[in-house]
Design a protein around this motif. Structure first.
Motif, mmCIF file in Angstrom:
data_model
loop_
_atom_site.group_PDB
_atom_site.id
_atom_site.type_symbol
_atom_site.label_atom_id
_atom_site.label_comp_id
_atom_site.label_asym_id
_atom_site.label_seq_id
_atom_site.Cartn_x
_atom_site.Cartn_y
_atom_site.Cartn_z
ATOM 1 N N VAL A 196 8.817 15.540 -7.059
ATOM 2 C CA VAL A 196 8.696 14.990 -5.725
ATOM 3 C C VAL A 196 9.888 14.068 -5.429
ATOM 4 C CG1 VAL A 196 7.321 12.984 -6.390
ATOM 5 C CG2 VAL A 196 7.073 13.900 -4.113
ATOM 6 N N ASP A 197 10.407 14.165 -4.224
ATOM 7 C CA ASP A 197 11.453 13.260 -3.743
ATOM 8 C C ASP A 197 10.830 12.404 -2.645
ATOM 9 O OD1 ASP A 197 13.250 14.450 -5.423
ATOM 10 O OD2 ASP A 197 14.141 15.724 -3.884
ATOM 11 N N ILE A 198 10.910 11.103 -2.807
ATOM 12 C CA ILE A 198 10.288 10.190 -1.844
ATOM 13 C C ILE A 198 11.324 9.181 -1.384
ATOM 14 C CG2 ILE A 198 8.555 8.372 -1.539
ATOM 15 C CD1 ILE A 198 6.797 9.824 -3.496
ATOM 16 N N GLY A 199 11.334 8.934 -0.098
ATOM 17 C CA GLY A 199 12.182 7.894 0.467
ATOM 18 C C GLY A 199 11.417 7.132 1.532
ATOM 19 N N HIS A 257 12.755 7.689 -4.722
ATOM 20 C CA HIS A 257 12.582 8.337 -6.016
ATOM 21 C C HIS A 257 13.009 9.784 -5.894
ATOM 22 C CE1 HIS A 257 10.984 9.255 -9.955
ATOM 23 N NE2 HIS A 257 10.508 10.365 -9.429
ATOM 24 N N PRO A 258 13.780 10.347 -6.758
ATOM 25 C CA PRO A 258 14.295 9.749 -7.974
ATOM 26 C C PRO A 258 15.497 8.846 -7.727
ATOM 27 C CG PRO A 258 14.969 12.030 -7.861
ATOM 28 C CD PRO A 258 14.097 11.767 -6.680
ATOM 29 N N GLY A 265 0.819 -1.216 0.000
ATOM 30 C CA GLY A 265 0.000 0.000 0.000
ATOM 31 C C GLY A 265 0.848 1.259 0.000
ATOM 32 N N LEU A 266 1.916 1.260 0.795
ATOM 33 C CA LEU A 266 2.814 2.417 0.826
ATOM 34 C C LEU A 266 3.511 2.614 -0.511
ATOM 35 C CD1 LEU A 266 4.469 2.168 4.345
ATOM 36 C CD2 LEU A 266 3.016 4.002 3.507
ATOM 37 N N TYR A 267 3.957 1.523 -1.131
ATOM 38 C CA TYR A 267 4.604 1.628 -2.439
ATOM 39 C C TYR A 267 3.630 2.172 -3.477
ATOM 40 C CZ TYR A 267 8.638 -1.134 -0.826
ATOM 41 O OH TYR A 267 9.752 -1.582 -0.177
ATOM 42 N N LYS A 268 2.372 1.735 -3.432
ATOM 43 C CA LYS A 268 1.371 2.237 -4.371
ATOM 44 C C LYS A 268 1.142 3.732 -4.170
ATOM 45 C CE LYS A 268 -1.251 -1.999 -5.073
ATOM 46 N NZ LYS A 268 -2.533 -2.675 -4.853
ATOM 47 N N LYS A 269 1.057 4.159 -2.921
ATOM 48 C CA LYS A 269 0.873 5.593 -2.633
ATOM 49 C C LYS A 269 2.063 6.398 -3.137
ATOM 50 C CE LYS A 269 -2.957 5.555 -0.137
ATOM 51 N NZ LYS A 269 -4.171 6.201 -0.517
ATOM 52 N N ALA A 270 3.267 5.870 -2.939
ATOM 53 C CA ALA A 270 4.468 6.571 -3.398
ATOM 54 C C ALA A 270 4.468 6.693 -4.920
ATOM 55 C CB ALA A 270 5.722 5.835 -2.922
ATOM 56 N N ARG A 271 4.122 5.601 -5.619
ATOM 57 C CA ARG A 271 4.066 5.663 -7.081
ATOM 58 C C ARG A 271 2.991 6.636 -7.544
ATOM 59 N NH1 ARG A 271 5.010 0.001 -6.630
ATOM 60 N NH2 ARG A 271 2.790 -0.423 -6.886
ATOM 61 N N ALA A 272 1.881 6.699 -6.828
ATOM 62 C CA ALA A 272 0.817 7.645 -7.187
ATOM 63 C C ALA A 272 1.303 9.082 -7.037
ATOM 64 C CB ALA A 272 -0.417 7.408 -6.326
ATOM 65 N N LEU A 273 2.032 9.382 -5.971
ATOM 66 C CA LEU A 273 2.580 10.730 -5.782
ATOM 67 C C LEU A 273 3.565 11.086 -6.887
ATOM 68 C CD1 LEU A 273 3.165 10.872 -1.927
ATOM 69 C CD2 LEU A 273 1.596 12.283 -3.263
ATOM 70 N N ILE A 274 4.368 10.112 -7.280
ATOM 71 C CA ILE A 274 5.336 10.346 -8.352
ATOM 72 C C ILE A 274 4.601 10.659 -9.650
ATOM 73 C CG2 ILE A 274 7.095 9.229 -9.790
ATOM 74 C CD1 ILE A 274 7.862 7.647 -7.207
ATOM 75 N N GLY A 275 3.494 9.965 -9.883
ATOM 76 C CA GLY A 275 2.713 10.212 -11.086
ATOM 77 C C GLY A 275 2.034 11.562 -11.088
ATOM 78 N N ALA A 319 19.605 11.632 -3.946
ATOM 79 C CA ALA A 319 18.797 12.850 -4.023
ATOM 80 C C ALA A 319 17.825 12.941 -2.849
ATOM 81 C CB ALA A 319 18.033 12.890 -5.343
ATOM 82 N N SER A 320 17.218 11.811 -2.480
ATOM 83 C CA SER A 320 16.259 11.818 -1.368
ATOM 84 C C SER A 320 16.942 12.105 -0.042
ATOM 85 C CB SER A 320 15.533 10.474 -1.290
ATOM 86 O OG SER A 320 14.809 10.235 -2.467
ATOM 87 N N VAL A 321 18.111 11.509 0.181
ATOM 88 C CA VAL A 321 18.827 11.712 1.449
ATOM 89 C C VAL A 321 19.345 13.140 1.554
ATOM 90 C CG1 VAL A 321 20.866 11.020 2.769
ATOM 91 C CG2 VAL A 321 19.399 9.283 1.742
#
Length: 176
Positions: free
Chosen positions: A48-51, A66-67, A33-43, A71-73
């Motif tokens: 957006v930077d997500i870690g 992502h990316p 579920g978290l991975y799906k939410k992260a991919r949705a935010l990227i879309g 970059a995220s750190v």
């Protein structure tokens, strides 16, 4: 009908899940579920930077960035500074690749049939050229090998791989 009670979402008290197999299943579902939410935010958002870093109940680490990890750190540690040139280039390259793949995905004309509500896969497959068919064939073989590998690991009592199957057919051949 007036006396009928409707079930609604109920508040569940926070407590450790007692059954080990239930705890593992819950972790897996929440991770997905978290991975799906992260991919949705990227879309939805371009810059957006997500870690995400999480540990399974057995202590196994899982991550999603992502990316890029760098970059995220860097963004987390120094939110007001600009990334270095190499991090900036890597991040832009990754973002551009995601955009290209999204456009490619949008090009596939998969429509729903109103009567049966089924996806008309064959209409889009018939339009593939020889290279696309070969690319998808390689991709499906890699998925098949990954499933066989996971099944073998589960049968031997080992945990399955931490990586998801590649969404890019060009990554076929890499183990997941």
């Amino acid at each position: 009908m007036a006396d009928k009670k409707f079930l609604r979402r109920q508040k569940i008290p926070m407590a450790e899940i007692e059954k080990e197999c239930d705890r593992y299943a819950t972790f897996s579902k929440r991770r997905s579920g978290l991975y799906k939410k992260a991919r949705a935010l990227i879309g939805l958002y371009d810059d957006v930077d997500i870690g995400i870093i999480m540990f399974s109940p057995t202590g196994k680490p899982y991550s999603f960035f992502h990316p890029t990890v760098d970059a995220s750190v860097v963004r987390l540690l120094n939110p007001n500074t600009l990334p270095s040139e190499s991090n900036h280039l890597a991040a832009e390259n990754s973002r551009n690749r995601v955009k290209e793949l999204k456009v490619k995905l949008d090009e596939y004309d998969i429509t729903k049939n109103d009567e049966t509500d089924e996806i008309n896969w064959w209409d889009s497959i018939k339009e593939f050229d020889a290279d696309e068919v070969k690319t998808h064939q390689i991709w499906f073989k890699s998925i098949d090998e990954g499933f066989k590998n996971c099944l073998m690991q589960l049968e031997n009592g080992a945990s399955p791989s931490t990586q998801a199957p590649p969404e890019d057919p060009n990554l076929a051949g890499s183990d997941f």
